[in-house]
Design an enzyme around this catalytic site. Structure first.
Site, short mmCIF file in Angstrom:
data_model
loop_
_atom_site.label_atom_id
_atom_site.label_comp_id
_atom_site.label_asym_id
_atom_site.label_seq_id
_atom_site.Cartn_x
_atom_site.Cartn_y
_atom_site.Cartn_z
N GLY A 53 28.86 -63.52 -9.92
CA GLY A 53 29.69 -64.53 -9.46
C GLY A 53 29.44 -66.07 -9.53
O GLY A 53 30.67 -66.34 -9.67
N ASP A 79 31.51 -56.89 -15.30
CA ASP A 79 30.27 -56.48 -14.74
C ASP A 79 30.09 -55.29 -14.95
O ASP A 79 31.13 -54.45 -13.76
CB ASP A 79 29.38 -57.87 -13.73
CG ASP A 79 28.23 -58.38 -14.41
OD1 ASP A 79 28.11 -58.45 -14.39
OD2 ASP A 79 27.64 -56.38 -14.12
N LYS A 161 26.06 -66.25 -23.69
CA LYS A 161 24.90 -66.87 -24.13
C LYS A 161 24.06 -66.51 -25.40
O LYS A 161 24.54 -64.74 -26.09
CB LYS A 161 24.31 -65.56 -22.86
CG LYS A 161 22.79 -65.64 -22.35
CD LYS A 161 21.64 -65.71 -21.24
CE LYS A 161 21.46 -64.69 -20.19
NZ LYS A 161 22.00 -65.51 -18.69
N1 SAM Z 1 27.28 -64.99 -14.39
C1 SAM Z 1 26.94 -64.75 -13.96
C2 SAM Z 1 26.74 -65.90 -12.61
O1 SAM Z 1 26.56 -66.85 -12.95
O2 SAM Z 1 26.85 -65.15 -11.59
C3 SAM Z 1 25.22 -64.25 -13.40
C4 SAM Z 1 25.14 -63.36 -15.49
S1 SAM Z 1 23.92 -62.32 -15.16
C5 SAM Z 1 22.83 -63.81 -15.92
C6 SAM Z 1 24.20 -61.43 -16.32
C7 SAM Z 1 24.59 -59.75 -15.90
O3 SAM Z 1 25.14 -59.53 -17.17
C8 SAM Z 1 24.17 -59.23 -15.10
O4 SAM Z 1 24.78 -59.10 -13.76
C9 SAM Z 1 24.73 -57.54 -15.41
O5 SAM Z 1 24.98 -56.37 -14.53
C10 SAM Z 1 25.88 -57.84 -16.37
N2 SAM Z 1 25.69 -56.68 -17.95
C11 SAM Z 1 24.29 -56.74 -18.43
N3 SAM Z 1 25.07 -55.50 -19.60
C12 SAM Z 1 26.80 -55.72 -19.34
C13 SAM Z 1 27.00 -55.14 -19.96
N4 SAM Z 1 26.14 -54.03 -20.66
N5 SAM Z 1 28.78 -55.04 -19.73
C14 SAM Z 1 28.65 -55.14 -18.60
N6 SAM Z 1 27.86 -56.49 -17.38
C15 SAM Z 1 26.61 -56.65 -17.90
#
Ligand code: SAM
EC number: 2.1.1.205
Length: 297
Positions: A53, A79, A161
C-alpha cells in the site's frame, strides 16, 4: 545476515522506514510524479496491485488529506492480498486478471464520474526465467489496460510497471493506439540491475468507435470478441499472440548435440545464393597465394 545489512545496502528501503512508507516503491511513484506531474488536480484514482500500500499511501497523502471536499475523492486500491486500511482509500481484494474483479472496479465508476488516473505496480512472483516473467507481466499489463479502458476518462493517465524486453517497442506502439503520449520511465529508486520500468501513458484518447470489452485477458480470444462487437476499430487492434508451447524449444537457446548425432546436409541447398560469387573469389585467391588455404566446400 545482520538486521541492519539491508538498511546499509538499500538506501530507499531505509528511507521508506524513516519516512513511514509501507514499501520503498513509494519513491518510484513520487519520482514519476516529479517528472510527469500525474497527481496534479486528480481526485479519482485506481491503484491496481496495491499491497502493501505505499502507492496508496502517496495517493492518500497527496490527494485525499489536503482536499477540503473529501466526498469528491475516490481512491480504489485492488490486490490479491489484504491490505491495512488507509484514510480515503477503498479496498477491493481480488485478481485483476479475473472478470469479476474488473467488474467490481468498473461498478465503482459505472454511473458516476470516471477515474482520471489508473496506476498498476503489479508484479507476479518472479520465476527467474526471463521470457516467462516478461510474459506474465505482460498479461498483468493487459488486464490493467482492459480495466483502464472502462474506467478512465478521456485525457486521463495510465501508469504501469513493465519488464523491459525485446517486445518493448511493440508494447509502446500498442499503447500509442490509446494514448497520445507514451513514455517509458525508470525512476532512480528502481534498481539498475532490475529490468523493471514504467510506462507513463498520458492523454487517453481511444480510437473513434472503440468499444471497451469486459474480457478475461488470460483466456478470451480477442479476435472473436472483436468480431462480436462488430466494431471495425476493435478488430484492427492487433493482439500479440505467443504461438507454440512455452515449455518447448526456445529459439534463443543452444542445445548440446547428442553423441549419436549425425550431421545432415540441408534438404535443399540454395540454387543461386548471394554468397556464391564471394566463395568463387575466395577460392581464386587461395589458389594464387600458396600457403593460404581456404577450404572450398
Ligand atoms: N505498489 C505497491 C506498494 O507500493 O506497496 C507494491 C506492489 S507489489 C510490487 C506487487 C503486488 O502485485 C503484490 O502485492 C501482488 O499481490 C500483486 N499482484 C500480482 N498479481 C496480481 C493479480 N493478478 N491481481 C491483483 N494483484 C496482483
Amino acid at each position: 545476515m545482520g538486521k541492519t545489512s539491508k538498511d546499509k545496502r538499500d538506501i530507499f528501503y531505509r528511507l521508506a522506514k524513516e519516512e513511514g512508507w509501507r514499501a520503498r516503491s513509494a519513491f518510484k511513484l513520487k519520482q514519476i510524479n516529479e517528472v510527469f506531474d500525474i497527481l496534479n488536480e486528480v481526485t479519482r484514482v485506481v491503484d491496481l496491485c496495491a499491497a502493501p500500500g505505499s502507492w496508496s499511501q502517496v495517493l492518500s497523502k497527496e490527494i485525499y488529506e489536503p482536499n477540503p471536499k473529501k466526498e469528491d475523492v475516490k481512491i480504489i486500491a485492488v490486490d490479491l492480498q489484504p491490505m491495512a486500511p488507509l484514510p480515503g482509500v477503498i479496498q477491493l481484494q481480488g485478481d485483476i486478471t479475473k472478470l469479476e474483479t474488473a467488474e467490481a472496479i468498473i461498478n465503482h465508476f459505472g454511473e458516476g464520474k470516471k477515474a482520471q488516473l489508473v496506476i498498476c505496480d503489479g508484479a507476479p512472483d518472479v520465476t527467474g526465467l526471463h521470457d516467462i516473467d516478461e510474459y506474465i507481466q505482460a498479461q498483468l499489463l493487459l488486464a490493467a489496460l482492459n480495466i483502464t479502458t472502462h474506467v478512465l476518462s478521456r485525457s486521463g493517465t495510465f501508469v504501469a510497471k513493465i519488464f523491459r524486453g525485446k517486445d518493448t517497442s511493440l508494447l509502446h506502439s500498442q499503447l500509442s493506439i490509446f494514448f497520445k503520449k507514451v513514455a517509458i520511465a525508470k525512476p532512480a529508486s528502481s534498481r539498475n540491475s532490475s529490468i523493471e520500468a514504467f510506462v507513463v501513458c498520458q492523454d487517453y484518447q481511444p480510437p473513434d468507435g472503440y468499444i471497451p470489452q469486459k474480457i478475461n485477458p488470460m483466456v478470451d480470444d480477442i479476435e472473436i470478441i472483436a468480431n462480436e462487437t462488430g466494431s471495425e476499430v476493435n478488430r484492427q487492434i492487433i493482439p500479440f499472440i505467443v504461438c507454440g508451447d512455452l515449455r518447448g524449444y526456445d529459439s534463443d537457446m543452444s542445445y548440446p548435440l547428442d553423441k549419436k548425432y549425425v550431421h545432415l546436409e540441408p534438404v535443399q541447398k540454395p540454387i543461386d545464393p548471394a554468397y556464391k560469387n564471394v566463395l568463387e573469389r575466395l577460392s581464386q585467391i587461395s589458389l594464387k597465394h600458396e600457403g593460404i588455404s581456404i577450404e572450398k566446400k
